[in-house]
Design a protein around this motif. Structure first.
Motif, mmCIF file in Angstrom:
data_model
loop_
_atom_site.group_PDB
_atom_site.id
_atom_site.type_symbol
_atom_site.label_atom_id
_atom_site.label_comp_id
_atom_site.label_asym_id
_atom_site.label_seq_id
_atom_site.Cartn_x
_atom_site.Cartn_y
_atom_site.Cartn_z
ATOM 1 N N ARG A 1 35.970 44.648 39.362
ATOM 2 C CA ARG A 1 35.893 44.343 40.792
ATOM 3 C C ARG A 1 36.472 42.962 41.065
ATOM 4 N NH1 ARG A 1 29.668 46.266 40.330
ATOM 5 N NH2 ARG A 1 29.899 48.417 41.059
ATOM 6 N N THR A 2 36.972 42.757 42.239
ATOM 7 C CA THR A 2 37.452 41.440 42.639
ATOM 8 C C THR A 2 36.356 40.708 43.404
ATOM 9 O OG1 THR A 2 38.411 42.332 44.672
ATOM 10 C CG2 THR A 2 39.858 42.170 42.754
ATOM 11 N N HIS B 1 35.738 37.473 46.003
ATOM 12 C CA HIS B 1 36.284 36.459 46.896
ATOM 13 C C HIS B 1 35.219 35.387 47.109
ATOM 14 C CE1 HIS B 1 39.922 38.742 48.055
ATOM 15 N NE2 HIS B 1 39.146 39.787 47.814
ATOM 16 N N VAL C 1 35.000 45.394 45.745
ATOM 17 C CA VAL C 1 35.190 44.034 46.246
ATOM 18 C C VAL C 1 33.818 43.406 46.483
ATOM 19 C CG1 VAL C 1 36.094 42.576 48.097
ATOM 20 C CG2 VAL C 1 37.406 44.564 47.331
ATOM 21 N N TYR D 1 33.779 41.554 36.851
ATOM 22 C CA TYR D 1 34.318 40.924 38.049
ATOM 23 C C TYR D 1 35.458 39.975 37.683
ATOM 24 C CZ TYR D 1 30.073 42.628 40.326
ATOM 25 O OH TYR D 1 29.073 43.439 40.818
ATOM 26 N N ARG D 2 36.415 39.896 38.600
ATOM 27 C CA ARG D 2 37.536 38.972 38.459
ATOM 28 C C ARG D 2 37.653 38.143 39.731
ATOM 29 N NH1 ARG D 2 42.356 39.514 35.602
ATOM 30 N NH2 ARG D 2 42.092 41.764 35.391
ATOM 31 N N ALA E 1 39.204 36.402 42.742
ATOM 32 C CA ALA E 1 40.412 36.602 43.539
ATOM 33 C C ALA E 1 40.750 35.371 44.364
ATOM 34 C CB ALA E 1 40.230 37.805 44.468
#
Length: 456
Positions: A13-14, A16, A58, A88-89, A91
């Motif tokens: 998942r990204t 923010h 997200v 998770y990454r 973004a």
């Protein structure tokens, strides 16, 4: 509990990272369902908020503002702990100066002390962000985990033999050399104060001596290893004895720092010295008004057997100085006066070298590992001179207790540049990436500062 970054996969998942001014602007660019979901859950970008948006691929984490961030550290960790399990990454491009610290905080959120009871693992795993050295961050996290676990372990399972075993394990992991002087051999090899402090316990005192590396400047770390402190014949009241399993926090800190140094391959000749004892009560315990002769030959009048940490450190520091290293750093949970002065969150330190202090201050800011310089105030030397011996281990009057302890230790270092940390080693309540319990202090700042401190 590996404290490693996750491997990305198709389900990653990204995330923010949105502060309280960018959150609304970002949400306005999202589909109605995501925006309505975020608004329904009150997401505003406030520090520590976290939310997985509909669709499940997200997530958003609130980053607050400069004022709220200034009140703490490891801000992504506060949100990460609230996210559902998954990979998770990031973004969002965070400032390079904070990216490593935030990634480290996410890893440290996964620390669990589970020796005696299973603890649920943290579900949210982070992919290493671009722009950091993942191996270095993992090494720091694992060194910190070692420090925490050693402090958290009760004295029933973390006496001098157990502390020795932990050092042996670390030496084996990094192909270091280790030697241990135990019991009456301390007397034969001229470590009389280590022996005196620890002789009343049923687990023998010892001096642990770990070495690693054959090139580069010589760095010696000295850590106080009082595995439990009853106060000796000046017995502590029960309330003061409650956290004394952490009185070996200095040794835990230097072992964690040694892990970081060896794991990252820093080009130094490392030596770690740990006087490991228990300060117990029995018929052969040392007494108030005893006068001890140290390894260095200085005599010490004992005016409080509860001021034992400086005694064992003194013999170890004398040995350290005999090796003519390029730098000696000692770490100890030494005085309550330091806690009164700066509280539990700051790591007070002492040095006469302004360049070393500048390097530490810069590194502490960069690593979110706060330190505070205290004065080696030479006019107070008279306070530690009792008249009938060279030194007094517990000056009367109650003034400047942390400073006088540091001045006492300085008497045992003649040649090497010297830095002394009087740390607390304990997190009093849960905070992002820092669960209640044992914690490292000053070690990340030292690691970051060493290239400047040693001209690497």
């Amino acid at each position: 509990m590996t404290l490693r970054f996750a491997t990305p996969d198709d389900a990653t998942r990204t995330v923010h990272v949105l502060d309280d001014t960018s959150a609304q602007t970002w949400l306005e660019t999202q589909p109605d369902a995501e925006r309505d979901w975020a608004q329904a859950h009150g997401f505003s970008g406030a520090l520590g908020q976290a939310l997985l948006l509909p669709g499940g691929d997200v997530a958003v984490i609130g980053y607050g503002n400069a004022a709220t961030r200034a009140r703490g550290r490891f801000h992504l960790a506060a949100g990460a702990a609230k996210l559902p399990a998954g990979t998770y990454r990031l973004a969002t491009d965070l400032p390079p100066a904070t990216l490593e610290t935030e990634a480290l905080g996410w890893l440290l959120s996964g620390y669990r002390f589970d020796r005696y009871k299973d603890q649920p693992a943290m579900g949210a795993k982070l992919v290493a962000p671009d722009g950091i050295d993942p191996a270095r961050v993992e090494a720091i996290a694992q060194g910190e985990a070692l420090t925490r676990t050693l402090i958290n372990t009760p004295a029933s399972d973390m006496g001098p033999p157990d502390l020795e075993r932990a050092a042996q394990d670390l030496a084996h992991q990094f192909d270091a050399t280790i030697a241990v002087i135990t019991g009456d051999d301390l007397l034969a090899q001229n470590f009389p104060m280590i022996h005196t402090v620890g002789r009343a316990a049923d687990r023998a005192p010892r001096l642990i001596d770990l070495t690693w590396g054959t090139t580069g400047p010589k760095l010696t770390l000295v850590g106080k290893g009082v595995c439990f402190d009853t106060g000796g014949l000046n017995l502590k009241p029960g309330a003061s004895m409650g956290l004394m399993k952490k009185d070996m926090g200095g040794s835990a800190a230097v072992l964690g720092l040694a892990h970081m140094i060896m794991s990252t391959g820093l080009q130094v000749q490392l030596r770690v010295l740990i006087p490991a004892v228990e300060n117990s009560v029995s018929g052969n315990a040392f007494r108030p008004q005893d006068i001890l002769t140290s390894r260095k030959g200085l005599t010490v009048e004992i005016n409080n057997t509860d001021a034992e940490g400086r005694l064992v450190l003194a013999d170890a520091l004398a040995l350290a100085d005999e090796g003519h290293p390029d730098l000696i750093i000692s770490m100890a949970t030494l005085t309550g006066a330091a806690r009164v002065a700066v509280g539990p969150d700051l790591a007070p330190y002492y040095t006469d070298d302004g360049a070393l202090a500048d390097a530490l201050e810069t590194a502490a800011t960069a690593t979110a590992d706060p330190v505070w310089r205290m004065p080696f105030h030479t006019p107070y030397e008279a306070m530690i001179e009792p008249g009938i011996a060279d030194l007094d281990n517990a000056p009367k009057g109650g003034f400047a207790g942390s400073i006088t302890a540091a001045l006492f230790l300085r008497r045992f270092v003649d040649t090497a540049p010297y830095v002394h940390f009087d740390i607390y080693g304990w997190q009093p309540s849960d905070a992002p990436a820092r669960a209640k319990g044992g914690v490292g202090q000053g070690t990340r700042a030292v690691l970051d500062a060493l290239p400047k401190m040693l001209n690497l």
